[in-house]
Design a protein around this motif. Structure first.
Motif, short mmCIF file in Angstrom:
data_model
loop_
_atom_site.label_atom_id
_atom_site.label_comp_id
_atom_site.label_asym_id
_atom_site.label_seq_id
_atom_site.Cartn_x
_atom_site.Cartn_y
_atom_site.Cartn_z
N LEU A 249 2.74 -4.63 15.65
CA LEU A 249 3.54 -3.45 15.34
C LEU A 249 4.71 -3.83 14.42
N ASN A 250 4.42 -4.71 13.50
CA ASN A 250 5.49 -5.26 12.66
C ASN A 250 5.92 -4.28 11.57
N THR A 251 7.18 -4.45 11.13
CA THR A 251 7.77 -3.63 10.08
C THR A 251 8.13 -4.49 8.88
N ALA A 252 7.80 -4.00 7.70
CA ALA A 252 8.28 -4.60 6.45
C ALA A 252 9.43 -3.73 5.95
N ALA A 253 10.62 -4.31 5.85
CA ALA A 253 11.80 -3.58 5.40
C ALA A 253 12.12 -4.02 3.97
N VAL A 254 12.09 -3.08 3.05
CA VAL A 254 12.31 -3.38 1.64
C VAL A 254 13.81 -3.49 1.38
N ASN A 255 14.22 -4.63 0.82
CA ASN A 255 15.61 -4.79 0.41
C ASN A 255 15.87 -4.06 -0.91
N TRP A 256 14.97 -4.24 -1.84
CA TRP A 256 15.02 -3.51 -3.12
C TRP A 256 13.65 -3.60 -3.77
N LEU A 257 13.31 -2.57 -4.53
CA LEU A 257 12.04 -2.53 -5.25
C LEU A 257 12.32 -1.88 -6.60
N THR A 258 12.01 -2.61 -7.66
CA THR A 258 12.23 -2.13 -9.03
C THR A 258 10.89 -2.02 -9.73
N ALA A 259 10.62 -0.87 -10.31
CA ALA A 259 9.40 -0.66 -11.08
C ALA A 259 9.72 0.21 -12.28
N VAL A 260 9.21 -0.17 -13.45
CA VAL A 260 9.51 0.59 -14.66
C VAL A 260 8.30 1.37 -15.15
N THR A 261 7.18 1.30 -14.43
CA THR A 261 6.00 2.12 -14.73
C THR A 261 5.43 2.66 -13.43
N PRO A 262 4.79 3.82 -13.47
CA PRO A 262 4.15 4.32 -12.25
C PRO A 262 3.10 3.37 -11.71
N ALA A 263 2.39 2.66 -12.59
CA ALA A 263 1.37 1.71 -12.14
C ALA A 263 1.99 0.59 -11.31
N ALA A 264 3.12 0.08 -11.77
CA ALA A 264 3.80 -0.98 -11.03
C ALA A 264 4.31 -0.48 -9.69
N GLU A 265 4.87 0.72 -9.69
CA GLU A 265 5.39 1.30 -8.45
C GLU A 265 4.26 1.50 -7.44
N ARG A 266 3.17 2.07 -7.91
CA ARG A 266 2.03 2.31 -7.02
C ARG A 266 1.48 1.00 -6.47
N ALA A 267 1.33 0.00 -7.32
CA ALA A 267 0.77 -1.28 -6.89
C ALA A 267 1.65 -1.96 -5.86
N LEU A 268 2.98 -1.90 -6.03
CA LEU A 268 3.87 -2.56 -5.08
C LEU A 268 3.87 -1.85 -3.73
N TRP A 269 3.84 -0.52 -3.71
CA TRP A 269 3.79 0.18 -2.42
C TRP A 269 2.46 -0.05 -1.73
N HIS A 270 1.38 -0.05 -2.49
CA HIS A 270 0.07 -0.31 -1.88
C HIS A 270 0.01 -1.74 -1.33
N TYR A 271 0.61 -2.67 -2.06
CA TYR A 271 0.65 -4.05 -1.56
C TYR A 271 1.39 -4.11 -0.23
N LEU A 272 2.58 -3.50 -0.16
CA LEU A 272 3.38 -3.57 1.06
C LEU A 272 2.64 -2.95 2.25
#
Length: 421
Positions: A249-272
């Motif tokens: 039941l673990n949690t990943a807490a994001v300290n900061w996430l920077t993305a300059v394209t929708p593709a990068a943003e989508r990929a990072l959230w899917h990864y997490l």
């Protein structure tokens, strides 16, 4: 006959290097943190605060109020960076309230910022009701989501971006090398974003210890597009929590996430959301119109846990502030700006077009009358004139003026400040 002791005059002034430890104890006390100041934290603050304007109030040699400001750049609508007076570490000891200490510290700092030529001052308000009386208005909103990973509908077998890009782990040195350029791309594109100096990156990668508990290294990941360009990165921490039935039941807490394209943003959230054992992702401070929920097959898996005002702005130069930003439409508006502190008040004619704007003092009749704090709330485009008229905070002097001003000031994307300072 008992008489109340008359408070002695307090010394309000810049803090010397020898007084920084006492000043830091006062900051910690004001924010209800342990007052102890470890030697390394004090040494690192001396490095990070070099160039800052550190002030305090002293009573018999003890620091009882604190204030710090520093040079900052804030992105206006359209991408222009304006010089700002960043304000932080504001406290008054509970033993010394109601003596005008914050008013004296703030007045001195804002007057100096005006003299330096700063266009605005900024701060993150711990309490809502304090800073309006100094001309600050809430200018951006922050939203934090909690993602229920099993409900999100993502493929649990996900093994990487499907767009030809890739995600790799990184260490602090790589983040310090790649991060500043990525952040510069972000702040050229997003109103409300502030600059990050080298000390910001050093503090977030363990080189400097400025706040809180001793450093514990987080996980860092970097997204590169198919052609190898860095378009996103994130820092996150995880806990270790298992159910009685031995289910993770673990949690990943994001300290900061920077993305300059929708593709990068989508990929990072899917990864997490794909990390083994992670059942919940806490997103950290995101824009209120973030694409995040819609990056998930089931957007309801992302529930809002926090939504609140974030960056507060104080306009110091109306002409430069209104000329610095862009406008989606053409129009003319005469604004009567009321400023009780006498720093930025007056009547101004804004003549805006998509190709540029001019602003100058005028004697023409006002279309709208508003406080300088409400001008700050409108400046980055996150609020409407019409709503403030309905609340009685803006007065419409000419019928239709609010609607016309909204056509000028509103923006298609909401401003966002991703940082605490």
């Amino acid at each position: 006959m008992n008489r109340r002791a008359t408070p002695q005059p307090l010394d309000v002034r810049p803090v010397t290097d020898a007084e920084l430890a006492d000043w830091t104890r006062a900051v910690n006390t004001g924010f209800l943190r342990p007052p102890t100041v470890p030697d390394r934290m004090l040494a690192d603050r001396r490095v990070a605060f070099a160039g800052s304007r550190v002030s305090g109030a002293f009573d018999g040699g003890r620091c009882v109020a604190t204030f710090r400001s520093f040079d900052q750049e804030l992105t206006a609508v359209g991408g222009a960076a304006v010089p700002a007076d960043g304000i932080s570490n504001v406290t008054v000891a509970p033993t010394h309230r109601r003596r005008g200490l914050l008013t004296r510290l703030m007045a001195d700092d804002l007057a100096a910022a005006k003299e330096r030529g700063d266009v605005v001052a900024t701060l993150i308000a711990a309490e809502y009701r304090i800073y309006g009386r100094y001309g600050f208005g809430p200018a951006t909103t922050m939203t934090e989501w909690s993602i229920d990973v099993p409900r999100a509908g993502l493929d649990p077998r996900w093994a990487g971006p499907l767009d030809g890009g890739r995600i790799d782990f990184a260490d602090g040195e790589e983040i310090r090398r790649l991060g500043p350029q990525l952040h510069e791309r972000l702040r050229r594109e997003r109103a409300g974003v502030i600059d990050r100096n080298e000390h910001w990156w050093a503090a977030r990668t363990g080189r400097l210890w400025l706040y809180g508990d001793a450093w514990v290294e987080p996980f860092f990941v970097v997204y590169r597009s198919a052609d190898g360009v860095v378009e996103g990165m994130a820092s996150y921490r995880t806990d270790e929590k298992w159910s009685d039935a031995k289910q993770p039941l673990n949690t990943a807490a994001v300290n900061w996430l920077t993305a300059v394209t929708p593709a990068a943003e989508r990929a990072l959230w899917h990864y997490l959301c794909s990390i083994d054992w992670i059942a919940t992702v806490r997103t950290g401070w995101r824009a209120p119109d973030d694409l995040l929920p819609l990056h998930l097959p089931d957007p309801r898996a992302a529930s809002i846990t926090t939504q609140a005002d974030w960056l507060w702005v104080r306009v110091l130069d109306v002409v430069r502030a209104l000329e610095a930003r862009t406008y989606a439409a053409s129009g003319v508006s005469v604004l009567e700006v009321v400023d009780r502190a006498g720093l930025a008040g007056g009547r101004f004619l804004l003549d805006a077009t998509p190709d540029g704007a001019s602003c100058a003092p005028t004697t023409r009749d006002a279309d709208l009358t508003l406080d300088v704090a409400d001008l700050a709330t409108l400046w980055l485009g996150d609020e409407t004139v019409g709503r403030l008229v309905s609340l009685g905070r803006v007065r419409e002097e000419r019928a239709g003026a609010a609607r016309e001003a909204d056509a000028l000031l509103r923006t298609s994307g909401r401003p966002w400040c991703p940082d605490m300072f």
